[in-house]
Design a protein around this motif. Structure first.
Motif, PDB file in Angstrom:
ATOM      1  N   VAL A  45      23.687   9.102 -10.201  1.00 58.51           N
ATOM      2  CA  VAL A  45      22.562   8.207 -10.463  1.00 58.51           C
ATOM      3  C   VAL A  45      22.568   6.989  -9.543  1.00 58.51           C
ATOM      4  O   VAL A  45      21.550   6.661  -8.931  1.00 58.51           O
ATOM      5  N   ASP A  46      23.700   6.314  -9.433  1.00 56.86           N
ATOM      6  CA  ASP A  46      23.740   5.088  -8.634  1.00 56.86           C
ATOM      7  C   ASP A  46      23.384   5.334  -7.166  1.00 56.86           C
ATOM      8  O   ASP A  46      22.513   4.634  -6.616  1.00 56.86           O
ATOM      9  N   PRO A  47      24.014   6.302  -6.485  1.00 59.80           N
ATOM     10  CA  PRO A  47      23.606   6.573  -5.100  1.00 59.80           C
ATOM     11  C   PRO A  47      22.158   7.027  -4.992  1.00 59.80           C
ATOM     12  O   PRO A  47      21.464   6.693  -4.025  1.00 59.80           O
ATOM     13  N   GLY A  48      21.701   7.778  -5.982  1.00 59.57           N
ATOM     14  CA  GLY A  48      20.315   8.232  -5.961  1.00 59.57           C
ATOM     15  C   GLY A  48      19.330   7.084  -6.048  1.00 59.57           C
ATOM     16  O   GLY A  48      18.339   7.039  -5.313  1.00 59.57           O
ATOM     17  N   VAL A  49      19.616   6.150  -6.936  1.00 56.48           N
ATOM     18  CA  VAL A  49      18.730   4.986  -7.072  1.00 56.48           C
ATOM     19  C   VAL A  49      18.746   4.151  -5.797  1.00 56.48           C
ATOM     20  O   VAL A  49      17.690   3.673  -5.349  1.00 56.48           O
ATOM     21  N   ARG A  50      19.910   3.974  -5.196  1.00 56.28           N
ATOM     22  CA  ARG A  50      19.983   3.195  -3.948  1.00 56.28           C
ATOM     23  C   ARG A  50      19.146   3.832  -2.849  1.00 56.28           C
ATOM     24  O   ARG A  50      18.425   3.140  -2.117  1.00 56.28           O
ATOM     25  N   ALA A  51      19.232   5.147  -2.721  1.00 57.38           N
ATOM     26  CA  ALA A  51      18.458   5.834  -1.682  1.00 57.38           C
ATOM     27  C   ALA A  51      16.964   5.760  -1.977  1.00 57.38           C
ATOM     28  O   ALA A  51      16.151   5.515  -1.061  1.00 57.38           O
ATOM     29  N   LEU A  52      16.582   5.949  -3.218  1.00 53.47           N
ATOM     30  CA  LEU A  52      15.166   5.877  -3.581  1.00 53.47           C
ATOM     31  C   LEU A  52      14.618   4.463  -3.406  1.00 53.47           C
ATOM     32  O   LEU A  52      13.466   4.275  -2.991  1.00 53.47           O
ATOM     33  N   ARG A  53      15.450   3.482  -3.720  1.00 52.47           N
ATOM     34  CA  ARG A  53      15.016   2.093  -3.513  1.00 52.47           C
ATOM     35  C   ARG A  53      14.778   1.825  -2.029  1.00 52.47           C
ATOM     36  O   ARG A  53      13.821   1.136  -1.659  1.00 52.47           O
ATOM     37  N   ARG A  54      15.639   2.370  -1.180  1.00 48.20           N
ATOM     38  CA  ARG A  54      15.446   2.205   0.263  1.00 48.20           C
ATOM     39  C   ARG A  54      14.137   2.856   0.713  1.00 48.20           C
ATOM     40  O   ARG A  54      13.387   2.285   1.511  1.00 48.20           O
ATOM     41  N   ALA A  55      13.840   4.038   0.180  1.00 46.63           N
ATOM     42  CA  ALA A  55      12.586   4.708   0.520  1.00 46.63           C
ATOM     43  C   ALA A  55      11.380   3.909   0.028  1.00 46.63           C
ATOM     44  O   ALA A  55      10.356   3.835   0.698  1.00 46.63           O
ATOM     45  N   ALA A  56      11.512   3.306  -1.162  1.00 39.95           N
ATOM     46  CA  ALA A  56      10.415   2.502  -1.701  1.00 39.95           C
ATOM     47  C   ALA A  56      10.224   1.215  -0.909  1.00 39.95           C
ATOM     48  O   ALA A  56       9.099   0.717  -0.779  1.00 39.95           O
ATOM     49  N   HIS A  57      11.313   0.673  -0.378  1.00 42.71           N
ATOM     50  CA  HIS A  57      11.215  -0.546   0.427  1.00 42.71           C
ATOM     51  C   HIS A  57      10.494  -0.293   1.754  1.00 42.71           C
ATOM     52  O   HIS A  57       9.895  -1.220   2.314  1.00 42.71           O
ATOM     53  N   LEU A  58      10.567   0.923   2.258  1.00 45.08           N
ATOM     54  CA  LEU A  58       9.968   1.237   3.566  1.00 45.08           C
ATOM     55  C   LEU A  58       8.482   1.505   3.382  1.00 45.08           C
ATOM     56  O   LEU A  58       8.004   2.637   3.456  1.00 45.08           O
ATOM     57  N   TYR A  59       7.739   0.434   3.164  1.00 47.69           N
ATOM     58  CA  TYR A  59       6.312   0.553   2.845  1.00 47.69           C
ATOM     59  C   TYR A  59       5.466   0.722   4.093  1.00 47.69           C
ATOM     60  O   TYR A  59       5.675   0.051   5.113  1.00 47.69           O
ATOM     61  N   LEU A  60       4.521   1.632   3.992  1.00 46.47           N
ATOM     62  CA  LEU A  60       3.489   1.818   5.001  1.00 46.47           C
ATOM     63  C   LEU A  60       2.282   2.381   4.265  1.00 46.47           C
ATOM     64  O   LEU A  60       2.432   3.343   3.494  1.00 46.47           O
ATOM     65  N   PRO A  61       1.097   1.793   4.437  1.00 43.87           N
ATOM     66  CA  PRO A  61      -0.075   2.314   3.711  1.00 43.87           C
ATOM     67  C   PRO A  61      -0.246   3.814   3.922  1.00 43.87           C
ATOM     68  O   PRO A  61      -0.233   4.307   5.049  1.00 43.87           O
ATOM     69  N   GLY A  62      -0.378   4.534   2.811  1.00 49.67           N
ATOM     70  CA  GLY A  62      -0.565   5.973   2.880  1.00 49.67           C
ATOM     71  C   GLY A  62       0.704   6.777   3.058  1.00 49.67           C
ATOM     72  O   GLY A  62       0.642   8.003   3.185  1.00 49.67           O
TER      73      GLY A  62
END
Length: 215
Positions: A45-62
């Motif tokens: 869970v912890d590594p998964g959340v960290r990776a998903l948070r990184r993906a969510a931080h990388l914002y680009l419209p669309g």
């Protein structure tokens, strides 16, 4: 009217830089999303959340990976709440909240997700064992207090950050223009270019100071 060759070159260079940066965001966010999903699938869970948070931080419209990361985090948070794992649920909701705040500019692109995260974090925090000071405070009241704290925003106002950048650009641009065009080949001052540069520097300085005070 056809733009001067220099302007066209600068525009092409800017477009190329933006294209490369956008491509990098898309690739890195997709990789982080895949990594996060794989980690959650094997129970990490912890590594998964960290990776998903990184993906969510990388914002680009669309960007589909960005939205997919938020969806995965929210789904994980709800599942962990159902299972009674409040620590993991809090971890996931906090990742949603931090990503929504990190990607805001003039607007908050994921305002609805931020609102949900604030509500759920406040609820989960209220259900934790109370501190000695909160022992006699009802759960509903503790939830209200936590929610109020989450709504406090000490970050600079995005609009004033933009004004600060514009002011700085005018300030530097005016000084550069004066240095390049303020004097002729015989080192005699040219009134019109110097006046325009002075106006730009003054406007930039005013905007810069105002933004520093208000931001």
């Amino acid at each position: 009217m056809k733009p001067p060759p220099a302007v066209a070159r600068y525009a092409a260079a800017v477009a190329l830089v933006l294209a490369v940066a956008s491509a990098r965001v898309l690739v890195e966010s997709r990789a982080a999303l895949v990594e996060g999903r794989a980690a959650l699938a094997r129970g990490a869970v912890d590594p998964g959340v960290r990776a998903l948070r990184r993906a969510a931080h990388l914002y680009l419209p669309g960007n589909p990976a960005n939205a997919g990361a938020y969806d995965a985090l929210e789904r994980l948070a709800r599942d962990q709440e159902t299972l009674g794992h409040q620590d993991h649920a809090l971890l996931a909701w906090r990742a949603v909240r931090s990503s929504a705040l990190a990607t805001r500019w003039m607007v908050v692109p994921h305002r609805d997700r931020l609102d949900r995260a604030n509500r759920r974090i406040a609820r989960l925090m209220a259900l934790l064992p109370p501190t000695p000071e909160e022992r006699d405070t009802p759960v509903a009241r503790r939830e209200e207090l936590h929610y109020a704290l989450l709504l406090e925003d000490r970050a600079p106002e995005p609009a004033w950050v933009l004004v600060l950048g514009v002011g700085l650009a005018l300030w530097i641009g005016g000084a550069y223009y004066a240095a390049r065009h303020g004097w002729d080949d015989d080192d005699r001052p040219r009134a019109r270019p110097l006046a325009a540069a002075g106006a730009a520097v003054a406007a930039g300085l005013i905007l810069f100071v105002l933004a520093l005070v208000r931001a």
